[in-house]
Design a protein around this motif. Sequence first.
Motif, PDB file in Angstrom:
ATOM      1  N   LEU A 244       0.842  -1.199   0.000  1.00 14.56           N
ATOM      2  CA  LEU A 244       0.000   0.000   0.000  1.00 14.56           C
ATOM      3  C   LEU A 244       0.880   1.252   0.000  1.00 14.56           C
ATOM      4  O   LEU A 244       0.627   2.215  -0.746  1.00 14.56           O
ATOM      5  CB  LEU A 244      -0.928   0.001   1.212  1.00 14.56           C
ATOM      6  N   TYR A 245       1.901   1.251   0.823  1.00 18.06           N
ATOM      7  CA  TYR A 245       2.786   2.416   0.893  1.00 18.06           C
ATOM      8  C   TYR A 245       3.515   2.636  -0.436  1.00 18.06           C
ATOM      9  O   TYR A 245       3.751   3.774  -0.852  1.00 18.06           O
ATOM     10  CB  TYR A 245       3.787   2.242   2.039  1.00 18.06           C
ATOM     11  N   VAL A 246       3.876   1.559  -1.113  1.00 20.45           N
ATOM     12  CA  VAL A 246       4.520   1.705  -2.425  1.00 20.45           C
ATOM     13  C   VAL A 246       3.550   2.354  -3.410  1.00 20.45           C
ATOM     14  O   VAL A 246       3.937   3.260  -4.178  1.00 20.45           O
ATOM     15  CB  VAL A 246       4.995   0.332  -2.937  1.00 20.45           C
ATOM     16  N   ARG A 247       2.299   1.916  -3.405  1.00 19.61           N
ATOM     17  CA  ARG A 247       1.306   2.525  -4.303  1.00 19.61           C
ATOM     18  C   ARG A 247       1.120   4.002  -3.979  1.00 19.61           C
ATOM     19  O   ARG A 247       0.987   4.842  -4.881  1.00 19.61           O
ATOM     20  CB  ARG A 247      -0.023   1.775  -4.210  1.00 19.61           C
ATOM     21  N   GLN A 248       1.108   4.329  -2.700  1.00 22.01           N
ATOM     22  CA  GLN A 248       0.956   5.735  -2.312  1.00 22.01           C
ATOM     23  C   GLN A 248       2.175   6.561  -2.719  1.00 22.01           C
ATOM     24  O   GLN A 248       2.045   7.734  -3.097  1.00 22.01           O
ATOM     25  CB  GLN A 248       0.717   5.822  -0.800  1.00 22.01           C
TER      26      GLN A 248
ATOM     27  N   ALA B 268      14.479  11.951  -9.234  1.00 23.36           N
ATOM     28  CA  ALA B 268      14.199  10.886 -10.203  1.00 23.36           C
ATOM     29  C   ALA B 268      13.101   9.961  -9.694  1.00 23.36           C
ATOM     30  O   ALA B 268      13.018   9.658  -8.496  1.00 23.36           O
ATOM     31  CB  ALA B 268      15.469  10.092 -10.484  1.00 23.36           C
ATOM     32  N   GLU B 269      12.268   9.495 -10.615  1.00 23.97           N
ATOM     33  CA  GLU B 269      11.253   8.528 -10.208  1.00 23.97           C
ATOM     34  C   GLU B 269      11.947   7.229  -9.822  1.00 23.97           C
ATOM     35  O   GLU B 269      12.762   6.697 -10.596  1.00 23.97           O
ATOM     36  CB  GLU B 269      10.241   8.277 -11.310  1.00 23.97           C
ATOM     37  N   PRO B 270      11.657   6.710  -8.655  1.00 22.64           N
ATOM     38  CA  PRO B 270      12.374   5.519  -8.185  1.00 22.64           C
ATOM     39  C   PRO B 270      11.789   4.228  -8.754  1.00 22.64           C
ATOM     40  O   PRO B 270      10.743   4.220  -9.403  1.00 22.64           O
ATOM     41  CB  PRO B 270      12.152   5.581  -6.670  1.00 22.64           C
ATOM     42  N   VAL B 271      12.470   3.160  -8.491  1.00 23.10           N
ATOM     43  CA  VAL B 271      11.926   1.827  -8.742  1.00 23.10           C
ATOM     44  C   VAL B 271      10.933   1.513  -7.634  1.00 23.10           C
ATOM     45  O   VAL B 271      11.207   1.748  -6.453  1.00 23.10           O
ATOM     46  CB  VAL B 271      13.057   0.781  -8.768  1.00 23.10           C
ATOM     47  N   TYR B 272       9.775   0.999  -7.981  1.00 24.59           N
ATOM     48  CA  TYR B 272       8.741   0.694  -6.993  1.00 24.59           C
ATOM     49  C   TYR B 272       8.744  -0.809  -6.736  1.00 24.59           C
ATOM     50  O   TYR B 272       8.335  -1.598  -7.600  1.00 24.59           O
ATOM     51  CB  TYR B 272       7.371   1.145  -7.491  1.00 24.59           C
TER      52      TYR B 272
END
Length: 924
Positions: free
Chosen positions: A599-603, A641-645
Amino acid sequence: MKIPGLLALAALLSGGAAHAQPFALDRDGALPVLVTDGSATTRLAADLLGRDLEALTGIAGRRVERLGDCPQRCIVIGSAGTALVREVAGAIGADLAPLAGQRERYVRAMGRADGREVLLIVGADRRGAVYGVVDASRELGISPWEWWADVRPARKTGLTLDGTQRLSPAPSVTWRGIFINDEDWGLQPWAAKTHDPAKDIGPRTYSRVFELMWRLKANLLWPAMHDSTKAFYTIPGNAQAADDHAIVIGTSHAEPMMRNNVGEWQAGFGEFNWFTNRDALLGYWRQRVDEVKGFDNVYTLGLRGVHDSAMEGASGPDQARATVEEVITAQREILARSIGQRPERIPQAFTMYKEVLDYYNRGLRVPDDVTLVWPEDNYGYLNQLGTARERARSGGNGIYYHVSYWGRPHDYLWLSTTHPALIRDQLQRAWATGAHRLWMLNVGDIKPNEYLAEYFLDAAFDARVLGQEPARHLAAWAGRQFGAAHGEEVAAIKLEYYRLAWERRPEFMGWSQTEPTRPVRTTEYVRTGGEEAERRLAAYNALVRRAEALQDRLPAPLGDAYFQLVLYPVRSSASLNERILKLDLAAEYARQQRPSSNLYVRQARKAHAAIAADAAAYNALANGKWAHFMDVAPRRLPVFAEPVYPTYDTSTRRGCSLVYPAPHSVEASQLAVPAGRAVSRTLTLVSHGGQDAAWSVAPEARGVRLDAASGRLDAANGHEQRLVLHVDGSASPALTLRCGAQALKVNLQAHAADTALPGERERIVVLPAASASMPASPDWEALAGLGTSGKAMRARLDLPSRGPETLAGVAPLEYRFQTRTEGGATLRLVAVPVHALTAENRLRIAVQLDDGPLETFDYTTVGRSDEWKRNVLGNMAVRSSARARLDPGLHTLRVYALDPGVVLDRIDVVMDGAPEYYGMPPAD
């Protein structure tokens, strides 16, 4: 005995009583005719006033240059020496004697001349006339940010200006300026692609900059100078626009003699090296001085590299020091020959930036008439200021200050987050040490540093601003932008934004550095096991809700301005914090076998998208007026930078459990609360394995209340819920939670304590600096708003440096507190990382715990050391003292100031086994 000048002023003010009636502006559907003295500057000032009046009334006015062309009602604008002004002043009986020999002051007077109603705005010089116009606009409700941030005035009728004669105050600081810098991602692409026919920062853009400077009463510009931008003097019209607006031009610390080296030093000229190419450098400087000598300039002296780098070719600092002296002598000879005046009569400045300050401290001699400009360390802390000997120099002293910066240890070019309370502290230091000649502010792209620029320049024009708490200035500013009814709320939102960024700027949240650039790493906000990060996220979430709620209550025409000045920085800062902290928490919670990680990754992913969406909204404001201005990744550093999720596997653990606030401490499985005092605590209820579960408070709860008595753990909340417990202070509180089929008893430990004294929470006692229990020590003064504790204590700026042996009879700051834990402890003395006031001082305090020995601590840092880097990235300087044993009970801590300007934030008494907080630990 009265002084003649005061007699003239008294006559002027007393004469105003006869003309105290208001001067009407929009009468019978028409505006007064604007009459100017014919100079380009007053024409531009009249046009500005005309636009402002039209924005307020919807009525177009006109401008003329002869009083005879104004039939009835006239606003006359000019300089004191012009024929028009002399004619009008004589006709209405205005006394202009107080303007004699003055700079940048004006007289405003009202009267009748040949049957006309006349409002006269007369300046001692061109800028004085401009400031008279600017003040009139401000009185009518025009914001300095009417164009640069779209603060649209409400339409009004029945507008008047006070007709009482007035003499404006003299500016506090002689040269007050802004430096447009690091413009590669904002101002330059916006000007080139959206605004300026020059396809660069050309005269159309600079004319808008100069108008803003008028409204902020700044008079000195260091133009944009990066290699993304053509050099100021190479774009036709730039220099003339500055002169037409009566703006003084200078150049930065790296650009001597009005040259922009990055854009103007060509490869064919040879090396930029005094030792091997002296004649080429002299000719290069001489050519520019000859070109601009007819304009109003402040000439930067000295020599650094082509750009912001050290001198080329020097074998070491001693040779560089001697060479700078030689260069300055040659540069002054060029100025004298070209301008035809003695060097002492030509405005010159020497900015001691980076390695140049080291040369100066090694004995570099600067001519007495040259202004010494003291820089800060790029992160808001002035490196040093002038001693009594340096203050006595005829050229005076100044400062160079940043609210935007590119460089090591990390840039902060994106948002505007320097706390106004820090700016106030630093400007108070400059004022107290006589740095009154030049104040220069590096504003980056101007936007989004709008408020900080105004605060700095307000203080430069009127140093009395520094006697006012920053919150008051901010509330007044916010009221002028958004209406008096909303000023306090806007100020509260911005102060919370600054408070959160004080602990860690958004750009620093990757815990990375640059030059060299390093990858992001896990933040120190998760060292406690997650609670500190959760509290920071909750604070940002509450701030965003508050800012969005106010947006809904504002008049629609102010929506664009509110987005630029308040909502965008608040929401973007919150989004970057959320993206970073949610990913860190996801990893931490996976290690704890908690179910919320995915959930935290999606957020986190959603937060990153929000950053881009808000930037797109910014660039679309006002029908695309600000297109290409807001870049969310200046220099493309790793933090942006957009990170790896990642994706986390479901834990094999099942059932419900409780997670206490400090799972990595010796109190990992308990909530310790004081008996006799109501407090609030957090607790997280978890259903492992992705199993849905209903929960409720068991009926036998005693002395504890929750905000909600029941709930459900499911996919929507990641099968976790963070609960707030309100404990009423009873001696034996009790709480059991039912979760699915389980009963979970909360381990509440109530400890007897003296409720009047600070005590332990999670084995830490937090003592804010301003909470001293003794009457205020005369050696210390409170600084409202500064530090993690919200009110720091500063050793008086006029305190002489002294040794610990001189403290007999000296009143310290005294703190009384209590502990309950057996064992060892560490005193963490957290200070604001200021630098020593002058070269004659250090940054020492002396500390005594109970009846123990006096210990001396020195916060002085050396150059750009690793310690300094840590300090400025977190706005904290820490000195620690370990105790092998600290007995439970009552204690007294005394803190003495040994040097002026030391700023104490708080003291943490950390017992062994306590959780490791990055910022200020929680305190009751």
